[in-house]
Design an enzyme around this catalytic site. Structure first.
Site, PDB file in Angstrom:
ATOM      1  N   ARG A   1       8.847 -12.679  -0.870  1.00  0.00           N
ATOM      2  CA  ARG A   1       9.803 -11.796  -1.550  1.00  0.00           C
ATOM      3  C   ARG A   1      11.229 -12.250  -1.278  1.00  0.00           C
ATOM      4  O   ARG A   1      11.550 -12.650  -0.154  1.00  0.00           O
ATOM      5  CB  ARG A   1       9.653 -10.343  -1.075  1.00  0.00           C
TER       6      ARG A   1
ATOM      7  N   HIS B   1       6.885   0.212   5.696  1.00  0.00           N
ATOM      8  CA  HIS B   1       6.505  -0.149   7.074  1.00  0.00           C
ATOM      9  C   HIS B   1       6.841   0.995   8.026  1.00  0.00           C
ATOM     10  O   HIS B   1       7.018   0.782   9.229  1.00  0.00           O
ATOM     11  CB  HIS B   1       7.268  -1.390   7.588  1.00  0.00           C
TER      12      HIS B   1
ATOM     13  N   GLU C   1      -0.519  -0.492  13.614  1.00  0.00           N
ATOM     14  CA  GLU C   1      -0.444   0.568  12.612  1.00  0.00           C
ATOM     15  C   GLU C   1      -1.705   1.429  12.604  1.00  0.00           C
ATOM     16  O   GLU C   1      -1.643   2.635  12.388  1.00  0.00           O
ATOM     17  CB  GLU C   1      -0.173  -0.034  11.234  1.00  0.00           C
TER      18      GLU C   1
ATOM     19  N   ASN D   1      -7.507   1.822   5.163  1.00  0.00           N
ATOM     20  CA  ASN D   1      -6.375   1.275   4.419  1.00  0.00           C
ATOM     21  C   ASN D   1      -6.952   0.695   3.124  1.00  0.00           C
ATOM     22  O   ASN D   1      -7.493  -0.407   3.121  1.00  0.00           O
ATOM     23  CB  ASN D   1      -5.686   0.198   5.262  1.00  0.00           C
TER      24      ASN D   1
ATOM     25  N   ARG E   1      -3.981   5.294   5.409  1.00  0.00           N
ATOM     26  CA  ARG E   1      -2.650   4.752   5.177  1.00  0.00           C
ATOM     27  C   ARG E   1      -2.317   4.981   3.703  1.00  0.00           C
ATOM     28  O   ARG E   1      -3.061   4.546   2.822  1.00  0.00           O
ATOM     29  CB  ARG E   1      -2.657   3.251   5.469  1.00  0.00           C
TER      30      ARG E   1
END
Ligand code: ADP
Length: 397
Positions: free
Chosen positions: A241, A180, A384, A7, A91
């Site tokens: 956010r 996601h 993940e 990643n 990823r």
């Protein structure tokens, strides 16, 4: 088979070496401050002590070289030779509308990752650098790109179109993509198995609640709607956010605070969310502690977060005309029992019944609803990296 999961961020690179036969993590680690002063590698091999190496990493290629050295190191390593790694899974943030599944990397795939730089300006360039660094360090090794946007590609136009002039969709691909996706696919798939739901018709809502937070609705394992949009800014209130707001706020702040659009967007991405409302922290543990101490803004931030999740669940139940199971995942979804419980308090109209004792546990795969609850509610920890390793295995074996 051993799969290296990568990643890559703009100045960091996280990795895990996974034995897919047992799904065991053999080693994991992180390269930090790539291209900056003070770069370091932290390597955590299974059953051995952590190992930290402070060494200049001018490029991601150097970082990948150091990771490979650490993996075969006689003292800290977990394999004898790089050839034991069968494939690399990356990823990758954005594949626009091109890929709805993971793919083996070739020149066409790299071009798509590059063409999507405008859609994922922070992540896609770093993801491509990570792929190229691995190609350089391990020539000929199969590499797989696992896209965060892939799961959302099954949405229909009614769910992904923004109601702005169509020419902007045609010209720039402006639409809802969702993010996601690797986590939503993994958790919805596991929810179906865990609750033994009908694979072709079951209606599942996944609440991925972490520092970044999003929610998805799927029927028969295919995404029909998800809360993040063109970028991860849309949807739920998150750590920093804003999630959904009236777009006119951008103009108002730009005019009244004399800010550029980029500066306002930076505020909406990095200084908003529960941090923005509370002024305390983006971390739910800090927020809960502050709220318990009587900090009213921290309480409002928590309440607003919970309310937004509950509203999204309601809208997705309406969109699917029902729901069979709701799964919580992510740092908050897996661990914050109080937040989970309060979200579920809004769901009485669905016949949701929560077992307080089960809901007081954290971090494990379990039902939190009672056996007679009309909708099954559960915690399904996300993974993940494992999802990327499985997707990689499926393509290269
Ligand atoms: P991301 O991967 O998006 O950075 P995570 O999924 O790791 O984020 O989630 C981070 C959030 O999870 C933080 O707000 C943190 O407070 C929360 N969290 C982690 N553990 C706990 C816990 N035991 N109790 C409450 N909240 C927790």
């Amino acid at each position: 088979m051993k799969v290296l999961v990568i990643n890559a961020g703009s100045s960091s690179l996280k990795y895990q070496l996974i034995e897919t036969d047992t799904e065991e993590v053999l080693a994991k680690g992180l390269c930090e401050r790539i291209g900056l002063e003070g770069s370091k590698l932290t390597h955590s091999p299974e059953n051995k002590d952590d190992y930290v190496k402070e060494q200049e990493m001018p490029t991601h290629t150097t970082a990948v070289q150091l990771v490979l050295e650490a993996l075969v190191d006689p003292e800290h390593g977990v394999i004898e030779h790089i050839d034991e790694i069968s494939a690399v899974g990356h990823r990758v943030l954005h594949a626009g509308q091109v890929y709805s599944d993971s793919v083996i990397v070739n020149d066409d795939v790299k071009k798509v990752v590059k063409d999507c730089f405008p859609l994922g300006p922070l992540h896609n360039p770093a993801n491509l650098i990570g792929i190229e660094a691995c190609e350089e360090a391990m020539p000929g090794k199969p590499q797989v790109a696992v896209f965060d946007t892939a799961f959302g590609q099954s949405m229909q136009p009614k769910a992904y179109m923004y109601a702005i002039p169509y020419k902007f969709y045609e010209k720039y691909g402006i639409r809802k993509y969702g993010f996601h996706g690797t986590s939503h696919k993994f958790v919805s798939g596991r929810t179906i198995e865990f609750a033994d739901l009908d694979k072709s018709s079951c209606k599942v809502i996944v609440c991925h609640l972490g520092n970044g937070a999003s929610i998805s609705a799927s029927i028969g394992g295919k995404c029909v709607d998800t809360s993040m949009g063109l970028t991860p800014l849309e949807g739920l209130i998150m750590g920093t956010r804003s999630g959904d707001i009236d777009a006119a706020v951008v103009q108002f702040l730009a005019n009244n605070e004399n800010l550029s659009v980029e500066e306002v967007l930076n505020i909406l991405n990095k200084e908003s969310g529960v941090l923005g409302i509370s002024g305390v922290s983006s971390d739910f543990r800090d927020l809960s502690a502050a709220a318990e101490d009587g900090n009213e803004r921290a309480q409002v931030a928590l309440d607003a977060f919970i309310y937004r999740v509950a509203k999204y669940i309601g809208s997705y139940v309406a969109a699917m005309n029902g729901v069979d199971a709701i799964a919580f995942t992510g740092g908050i979804g897996e661990n914050d029992c109080a937040t989970r419980g309060k979200i579920c308090e809004y769901l009485g109209y669905l016949g949701v019944n929560i077992d307080p004792e089960n809901n007081s546990k954290r971090g494990e795969e379990m039902y939190i609803s009672t056996p007679d609850s009309k909708v099954k509610v559960m915690v399904i920890p996300t993974n993940e990296e494992l999802a990327i390793a499985r997707e990689t295995l499926a393509l290269v074996k």
